[in-house]
Write a protein that holds these residues in place. Structure first.
Motif, mmCIF file in Angstrom:
data_model
loop_
_atom_site.group_PDB
_atom_site.id
_atom_site.type_symbol
_atom_site.label_atom_id
_atom_site.label_comp_id
_atom_site.label_asym_id
_atom_site.label_seq_id
_atom_site.Cartn_x
_atom_site.Cartn_y
_atom_site.Cartn_z
ATOM 1 N N ALA A 1 0.825 -1.211 0.000
ATOM 2 C CA ALA A 1 0.000 0.000 0.000
ATOM 3 C C ALA A 1 0.862 1.265 0.000
ATOM 4 O O ALA A 1 0.499 2.273 -0.612
ATOM 5 N N LYS B 1 -4.764 4.228 2.752
ATOM 6 C CA LYS B 1 -4.425 3.967 1.345
ATOM 7 C C LYS B 1 -4.724 2.512 0.985
ATOM 8 O O LYS B 1 -5.280 2.229 -0.093
ATOM 9 N N ARG B 2 -4.402 1.586 1.875
ATOM 10 C CA ARG B 2 -4.663 0.164 1.609
ATOM 11 C C ARG B 2 -6.154 -0.087 1.454
ATOM 12 O O ARG B 2 -6.601 -0.791 0.527
ATOM 13 N N ARG C 1 -5.773 -0.213 -2.478
ATOM 14 C CA ARG C 1 -4.816 -1.323 -2.478
ATOM 15 C C ARG C 1 -3.479 -0.946 -3.114
ATOM 16 O O ARG C 1 -2.699 -1.819 -3.502
ATOM 17 N N GLY C 2 -3.181 0.341 -3.259
ATOM 18 C CA GLY C 2 -1.882 0.758 -3.762
ATOM 19 C C GLY C 2 -1.882 1.102 -5.239
ATOM 20 O O GLY C 2 -2.792 0.761 -5.982
#
Length: 460
Positions: free
Chosen positions: A141, A330-331, A335-336
């Protein structure tokens, strides 16, 4: 191909004046009438065919190359860009978006035609060959470790920052980085966020959308007025310290020290939006504000002003208690970032391709800025440029009493798109002004735009 050009030349003849040629070529490329890879006549040849000045053709070619429609290569002439003709008509048909503006002087857009296609393609190929099967799974992430490492080294070298790879979070541009920070501040109990006044309206919309109330703090020729910030009651602030947007001033050393002291006193957070510090033309930019207080400053960076907004690559640098919740947010959110784009950019940084690109574009943007300002100085000498020699836009201070919104509307009626300074102010603009972007416009077209502006103003 000869048949295509012969047919199109007949269509060009009625509209081949200074304002018609560029528009006609652009529309023909977008509609697919001139195929990708087709070689155009030389500027001298086309001027002769159409019976117009060679400078008119040169200006049109330069502008369309800056927009990415044409490619000019030494020894092989000017051709229709391979990417532009095939994609433009399908993504955004001409019929759905008629061309209105003879001179589009929007801010915030880099020279799209200067994107380092060859270097980027090479970097992406090399990066892909170096990725393992495991690397192609769901990304971390916080970002690809290789990119975070390269960014940490680059920022320490170029912006004098105190940064480790583990302090970096890769984002979808600086907008996502700011959104992550605003959500984190809201969750920590903040209800307000101080912002520079004037500032970017889109930033204000983002802050409101994610749950905080923007509080304006005036800007003068030394940047953010820290004494005014102290009276707001806010414990977080967004600043464009290297090159204030839109006024173009740099935060003075005295104000930088005062801002860091304020953050320590109120247990506050400074969000440093370093959107275009790479583009300083008269001297190196100040070190990033983050270097003075890594534990108090959250740093935002982006490729949108250096490579292209379409990459959607940016980064956050933050240490301490803020980092873990940001990475988790963010994750959960996306998921990045994509691994391939991150790996390609990491290789561009590692190979020196990014630095070479920046050296090239700094020269280009300085030439464009100088061309615009020299032409304006000759035609409307009473208009005063404001701010440092940097960035992709310039602010012109108009004579006292000028209504900049009315002037911008008048210029729009004459086909010239630019923004009044008052459109960026939350309270009252410090003076009447115009904000002119020059990053994605050729020097020749900028001179023509300045002449058109002067002509329009002369008719008032």
């Amino acid at each position: 191909m000869k048949e295509n050009w012969s047919t199109f030349r007949e269509l060009l003849l009625p509209t081949a004046g200074p304002r018609g040629l560029e528009r006609a070529l652009r529309e023909a490329i977008r509609a697919g009438h001139l195929p990708a890879g087709m070689r155009l006549p030389s500027t001298r040849d086309l001027a002769g065919q159409l019976g117009i000045a060679r400078g008119t053709v040169t200006a049109a070619y330069d502008q369309l190359a800056a927009e990415g429609y044409l490619e000019a290569r030494r020894g092989s002439g000017t051709r229709i860009a391979l990417a532009s003709a095939a994609t433009s008509a399908t993504v955004e048909p001409t019929a759905a978006r008629p061309v209105r503006w003879e001179h589009e002087l929007r801010t915030g857009m880099p020279a799209l035609g200067a994107f380092p296609r060859t270097a980027w393609s090479s970097a992406c190929r090399a990066a892909l060959n170096g990725l393992s099967d495991h690397d192609l799974g769901y990304p971390e992430a916080a970002g690809l470790p290789a990119l975070r490492g390269e960014l940490a080294g680059y920022l320490a070298r170029v912006r004098a920052m105190a940064v480790r790879p583990e302090d970096v979070v890769v984002t979808h541009g600086s907008a996502e980085g700011l959104a992550l920070l605003v959500r984190s501040l809201r969750q920590a109990g903040h209800t307000e966020l101080a912002v520079e006044d004037p500032s970017y309206p889109g930033q204000l919309e983002l802050i409101i959308e994610h749950g905080l109330r923007p509080v304006p703090v005036r800007v003068d020729d030394e940047g953010l007025r820290v004494a005014d910030l102290m009276g707001t009651g806010c414990r977080a602030v967004v600043v464009t310290s290297a090159h204030q947007y839109p006024l173009g001033v740099a935060l003075s050393p005295r104000r930088r020290r005062a801002l860091v002291k304020w953050a320590g006193t109120v247990d506050g957070t400074i969000i440093e939006d370093d959107y275009d510090a790479e583009h300083r033309y008269d001297r190196p930019a100040h070190a990033a504000l983050q270097a003075l207080a890594p534990d108090r400053v959250a740093y935002l960076g982006t490729t949108s002003k250096t490579l292209a907004p379409g990459l959607r690559l940016g980064w956050l640098v933050l240490a301490g208690r803020h980092r873990a919740p940001i990475v988790e947010s963010k994750r959960l959110h996306d998921r990045g970032n994509g691994v391939l784009e991150q790996a390609g950019f990491a290789e561009l940084l590692r190979s020196g391709g990014y630095d070479r690109h920046l050296r090239s574009t700094r020269r280009l943007y300085r030439q464009r800025r100088d061309a615009l300002l020299s032409e304006l100085a000759a035609r409307v000498p009473e208009w005063q440029p404001i701010g440092i020699a940097a960035g992709l836009h310039v602010v012109l201070r108009l004579p006292p009493g000028t209504n900049d919104r009315e002037l911008a509307d008048r210029l729009a009626d004459d086909g010239i798109l630019l923004a009044p300074l008052s459109a960026y102010a939350m309270t009252t603009a410090p003076f009447p002004g115009l904000v002119i972007g020059y990053g994605n416009v050729s020097a020749g077209r900028l001179r023509a735009a300045a002449a058109a502006i002067a002509d329009s103003v002369g008719r008032l």
